[in-house]
Scaffold this motif. Structure first.
Motif, PDB file in Angstrom:
ATOM      1  N   GLY A  54     -55.357 -40.244  55.295  1.00 47.34           N
ATOM      2  CA  GLY A  54     -54.262 -41.385  57.039  1.00 47.34           C
ATOM      3  C   GLY A  54     -53.980 -42.383  56.428  1.00 47.34           C
ATOM      4  O   GLY A  54     -53.565 -43.323  57.746  1.00 47.34           O
ATOM      5  N   PHE A  55     -54.542 -43.655  55.167  1.00 48.71           N
ATOM      6  CA  PHE A  55     -53.608 -44.563  55.206  1.00 48.71           C
ATOM      7  C   PHE A  55     -52.338 -44.810  54.771  1.00 48.71           C
ATOM      8  O   PHE A  55     -51.580 -43.716  54.881  1.00 48.71           O
ATOM      9  CB  PHE A  55     -54.144 -45.305  53.379  1.00 48.71           C
ATOM     10  N   ALA A  56     -51.999 -45.350  55.898  1.00 49.40           N
ATOM     11  CA  ALA A  56     -50.312 -45.795  56.316  1.00 49.40           C
ATOM     12  C   ALA A  56     -48.737 -45.748  55.540  1.00 49.40           C
ATOM     13  O   ALA A  56     -49.928 -47.528  54.568  1.00 49.40           O
ATOM     14  CB  ALA A  56     -49.986 -46.236  57.792  1.00 49.40           C
ATOM     15  N   ALA A  57     -47.680 -45.777  55.390  1.00 52.11           N
ATOM     16  CA  ALA A  57     -47.022 -46.752  54.531  1.00 52.11           C
ATOM     17  C   ALA A  57     -46.204 -46.682  55.157  1.00 52.11           C
ATOM     18  O   ALA A  57     -45.086 -45.207  55.161  1.00 52.11           O
ATOM     19  CB  ALA A  57     -47.155 -46.370  53.144  1.00 52.11           C
ATOM     20  N   PRO A  58     -44.421 -47.200  54.825  1.00 52.82           N
ATOM     21  CA  PRO A  58     -43.649 -46.882  55.205  1.00 52.82           C
ATOM     22  C   PRO A  58     -42.884 -45.871  54.606  1.00 52.82           C
ATOM     23  O   PRO A  58     -43.725 -46.161  53.206  1.00 52.82           O
ATOM     24  CB  PRO A  58     -42.551 -48.503  55.708  1.00 52.82           C
ATOM     25  N   TYR A  59     -41.942 -44.672  54.728  1.00 53.12           N
ATOM     26  CA  TYR A  59     -41.493 -43.502  54.729  1.00 53.12           C
ATOM     27  C   TYR A  59     -40.125 -43.866  54.223  1.00 53.12           C
ATOM     28  O   TYR A  59     -39.884 -43.294  56.047  1.00 53.12           O
ATOM     29  CB  TYR A  59     -42.357 -43.114  54.711  1.00 53.12           C
TER      30      TYR A  59
ATOM     31  N   LEU B 189     -22.326 -49.905  47.222  1.00 52.75           N
ATOM     32  CA  LEU B 189     -24.150 -49.794  46.074  1.00 52.75           C
ATOM     33  C   LEU B 189     -24.689 -49.353  47.978  1.00 52.75           C
ATOM     34  O   LEU B 189     -25.047 -50.465  48.330  1.00 52.75           O
ATOM     35  CB  LEU B 189     -24.598 -50.358  45.671  1.00 52.75           C
ATOM     36  N   LEU B 190     -26.267 -48.683  47.997  1.00 51.89           N
ATOM     37  CA  LEU B 190     -27.174 -48.313  49.042  1.00 51.89           C
ATOM     38  C   LEU B 190     -28.396 -48.518  48.494  1.00 51.89           C
ATOM     39  O   LEU B 190     -28.176 -47.199  47.456  1.00 51.89           O
ATOM     40  CB  LEU B 190     -26.783 -47.662  50.054  1.00 51.89           C
ATOM     41  N   THR B 191     -29.393 -49.047  49.426  1.00 52.40           N
ATOM     42  CA  THR B 191     -30.412 -49.199  48.651  1.00 52.40           C
ATOM     43  C   THR B 191     -31.306 -47.870  50.253  1.00 52.40           C
ATOM     44  O   THR B 191     -31.466 -48.950  51.069  1.00 52.40           O
ATOM     45  CB  THR B 191     -31.461 -50.119  48.635  1.00 52.40           C
ATOM     46  N   VAL B 192     -32.096 -46.941  49.563  1.00 53.81           N
ATOM     47  CA  VAL B 192     -33.239 -46.520  50.171  1.00 53.81           C
ATOM     48  C   VAL B 192     -34.499 -47.734  50.414  1.00 53.81           C
ATOM     49  O   VAL B 192     -34.924 -47.089  49.272  1.00 53.81           O
ATOM     50  CB  VAL B 192     -33.359 -45.481  50.554  1.00 53.81           C
ATOM     51  N   PRO B 193     -35.755 -48.373  50.985  1.00 55.11           N
ATOM     52  CA  PRO B 193     -36.181 -48.556  50.765  1.00 55.11           C
ATOM     53  C   PRO B 193     -37.686 -48.275  50.537  1.00 55.11           C
ATOM     54  O   PRO B 193     -37.461 -46.687  51.378  1.00 55.11           O
ATOM     55  CB  PRO B 193     -36.571 -49.898  51.893  1.00 55.11           C
ATOM     56  N   ASN B 194     -38.934 -48.294  50.260  1.00 52.57           N
ATOM     57  CA  ASN B 194     -39.985 -47.680  50.276  1.00 52.57           C
ATOM     58  C   ASN B 194     -39.742 -45.840  50.122  1.00 52.57           C
ATOM     59  O   ASN B 194     -40.106 -45.283  50.530  1.00 52.57           O
ATOM     60  CB  ASN B 194     -40.816 -47.633  51.929  1.00 52.57           C
ATOM     61  N   ALA B 195     -39.349 -45.565  48.935  1.00 50.50           N
ATOM     62  CA  ALA B 195     -38.648 -44.364  48.665  1.00 50.50           C
ATOM     63  C   ALA B 195     -40.059 -43.827  47.105  1.00 50.50           C
ATOM     64  O   ALA B 195     -39.608 -42.963  47.216  1.00 50.50           O
ATOM     65  CB  ALA B 195     -37.698 -44.641  48.453  1.00 50.50           C
ATOM     66  N   GLY B 196     -40.692 -44.166  47.190  1.00 49.03           N
ATOM     67  CA  GLY B 196     -41.386 -44.556  45.975  1.00 49.03           C
ATOM     68  C   GLY B 196     -42.292 -42.904  45.909  1.00 49.03           C
ATOM     69  O   GLY B 196     -43.544 -42.314  45.331  1.00 49.03           O
ATOM     70  N   SER B 197     -42.304 -42.480  46.966  1.00 46.86           N
ATOM     71  CA  SER B 197     -43.297 -41.135  47.346  1.00 46.86           C
ATOM     72  C   SER B 197     -43.355 -39.707  48.159  1.00 46.86           C
ATOM     73  O   SER B 197     -41.476 -39.885  48.356  1.00 46.86           O
ATOM     74  CB  SER B 197     -44.782 -41.269  48.695  1.00 46.86           C
ATOM     75  N   TYR B 198     -42.540 -38.756  47.654  1.00 47.79           N
ATOM     76  CA  TYR B 198     -41.976 -37.796  48.145  1.00 47.79           C
ATOM     77  C   TYR B 198     -40.638 -37.997  47.894  1.00 47.79           C
ATOM     78  O   TYR B 198     -39.506 -37.603  48.610  1.00 47.79           O
ATOM     79  CB  TYR B 198     -42.716 -37.198  49.656  1.00 47.79           C
ATOM     80  N   GLY B 199     -40.025 -37.535  47.211  1.00 46.73           N
ATOM     81  CA  GLY B 199     -38.983 -38.531  46.268  1.00 46.73           C
ATOM     82  C   GLY B 199     -38.436 -36.879  46.021  1.00 46.73           C
ATOM     83  O   GLY B 199     -38.245 -35.749  46.839  1.00 46.73           O
ATOM     84  N   PRO B 200     -37.820 -36.792  44.142  1.00 44.86           N
ATOM     85  CA  PRO B 200     -37.351 -35.913  43.800  1.00 44.86           C
ATOM     86  C   PRO B 200     -37.982 -34.707  43.767  1.00 44.86           C
ATOM     87  O   PRO B 200     -37.504 -33.433  43.661  1.00 44.86           O
ATOM     88  CB  PRO B 200     -37.366 -36.450  42.462  1.00 44.86           C
TER      89      PRO B 200
END
Length: 408
Positions: free
Chosen positions: A224-229, A356-367
């Motif tokens: 249940g620990f939160a993080a922006p996605y 070039l655009l960036t999406v932040p906080n994208a380290g989980s549930y990606g490829p």
């Protein structure tokens, strides 16, 4: 970290950049927020990249998996069989055979049939499996977060039925009932909600220990620990959780500080989400009947395969550098031949091809959570960095193998 534009020039787009220093920081923050006696399972489904798995393993995390593919990944990253928890509602005999053969001994079971299948497989292999009973709580404490229990579900034993199943659970050959597994909550809105849910879970676990007549060796109280996605924001650091958990466990499990039982929790996105950035390029700008579309080289095949379930869209996509805009709102479309390939609507962004655009906080549930094979487009590059050093660059490849017949 190396500038995004430099990485994009070297490795192309779309590409994910994972910062191992941020993974280590999240891991250390989570351990600091928990009592020192706690064990932490990393949910490999969040991101099974081998570099991230290794970083978490060397920092003391265990691994939670739910497939033989994830089993391969965590073993290759250096986890031992005894460090792994195998979960999931559809564990087949073949999967269980492979897991047990490769040293896994701890399983979360979702039903009596699931428990019996684990036991039958273990008996056939001449071993004993330690099994956690996953609990689908009838009630919860946090009212403002994403609830995972309390409704009919393929996940877990309904809590109200467990006392009547006590004898059946204890008598399944090939298994030992090691304890309980909970996962009642995802992405808690705030620390108070998280603490309230954990307190409720711990009290429930103590009651079930008495009702089942089993002395638990391990209680996994979930996450249940939160993080922006995929949006702007900072991962929270929990300042009062450690004391609250210790106080509640002292009340309900007086021997827990000496390992009776051991206490664990699990996390996926908290540990890796803010380590990742998705780099994508505007390929084309199109105006259609009063609506502007920015067509990107990243879509739901790259990031957002679960967007149809409402899990991702809209993302926060920003220009890498400050670029003027004509004030026209646009929808962000990916490159796929489907109208469902949208990452956001009505956003204000520069309207030039090549930006070039960036999406932040994208380290989980990606490829690995995306529609990678749809339309046969290449997978994004995954660039792993530490400080200003590129540690590795890789790309997932899909290869068809023939079990019968032969290739043309």
């Amino acid at each position: 970290m190396t500038a995004p534009n430099e990485l994009a020039e070297r490795f192309g787009t779309p590409s994910f950049v994972y910062d191992l220093d941020r993974v280590a920081r999240a891991r250390d923050d989570l351990f600091a927020a928990l009592p020192a006696e706690f064990e932490v399972f990393y949910a490999a489904k969040a991101n099974p990249h081998p570099e991230l798995l290794n970083e978490l393993r060397t920092g003391g995390c265990r691994a939670e998996i739910s497939s033989v593919g994830e089993l391969d990944a965590v073993l290759q990253a250096g986890f031992a069989g005894e460090q792994i928890l195998y979960t999931g509602p559809g564990k087949t005999t073949e999967e269980l055979t492979e897991a047990l053969t490769r040293g896994v001994r701890l399983f979360s079971t979702e039903s009596l049939g699931d428990l019996r299948r684990v036991g039958e497989t273990a008996l056939r292999l001449g071993v004993t499996a330690d099994c956690l009973i996953r609990v689908n709580n009838a009630t919860g404490a946090a009212a403002t977060s994403i609830r995972m229990t309390g409704v009919p579900s393929q996940f877990g034993f309904d809590s109200e039925t467990l006392p009547d199943l006590a004898a059946d659970l204890r008598e399944v050959p090939g298994t030992n009932i090691a304890g309980l597994h909970f996962f009642p909550l995802s992405n808690a809105k705030d620390e108070a909600s998280l603490i309230a849910e954990f307190r409720h879970t711990i009290a429930m676990a103590a009651g079930l220990q008495k009702a089942l007549g089993v002395t638990f060796r391990l209680v996994d109280i979930g996450g249940g620990f939160a993080a922006p996605y995929a949006v702007q924001g900072e991962r929270p650091v929990y300042g009062t959780l450690r004391a609250a958990l210790g106080e509640t466990l002292d009340e309900h499990f007086p021997g827990w500080r000496d390992g009776a039982p051991r206490i664990a929790c699990e996390s996926g996105r908290y540990l890796v989400a803010d380590s990742g950035t998705l780099l994508t390029t505007v390929v084309n700008v199109k105006d259609s009947r009063g609506q502007r579309y920015l067509v990107l080289d990243a879509g739901i095949n790259t990031f957002g395969g679960m967007s149809g379930l409402g899990r991702i869209m809209p993302v926060n996509v920003e220009p890498h550098e400050s670029v003027g805009t004509d004030g026209t709102p646009a929808s962000l479309a990916g490159p796929l031949c489907t109208p469902g390939d949208l990452l956001a609507r009505n956003v204000f962004l520069p309207s030039e091809a090549g930006d070039l655009l960036t999406v932040p906080n994208a380290g989980s549930y990606g490829p690995t959570a995306s529609l990678l094979m749809f339309l046969g487009r290449p997978a994004p590059a995954e660039v792993v960095v530490r400080a200003d050093t590129v540690v590795s660059v890789s790309r997932i490849q899909h290869i068809r193998t023939y079990e019968h017949g032969q290739a043309l």
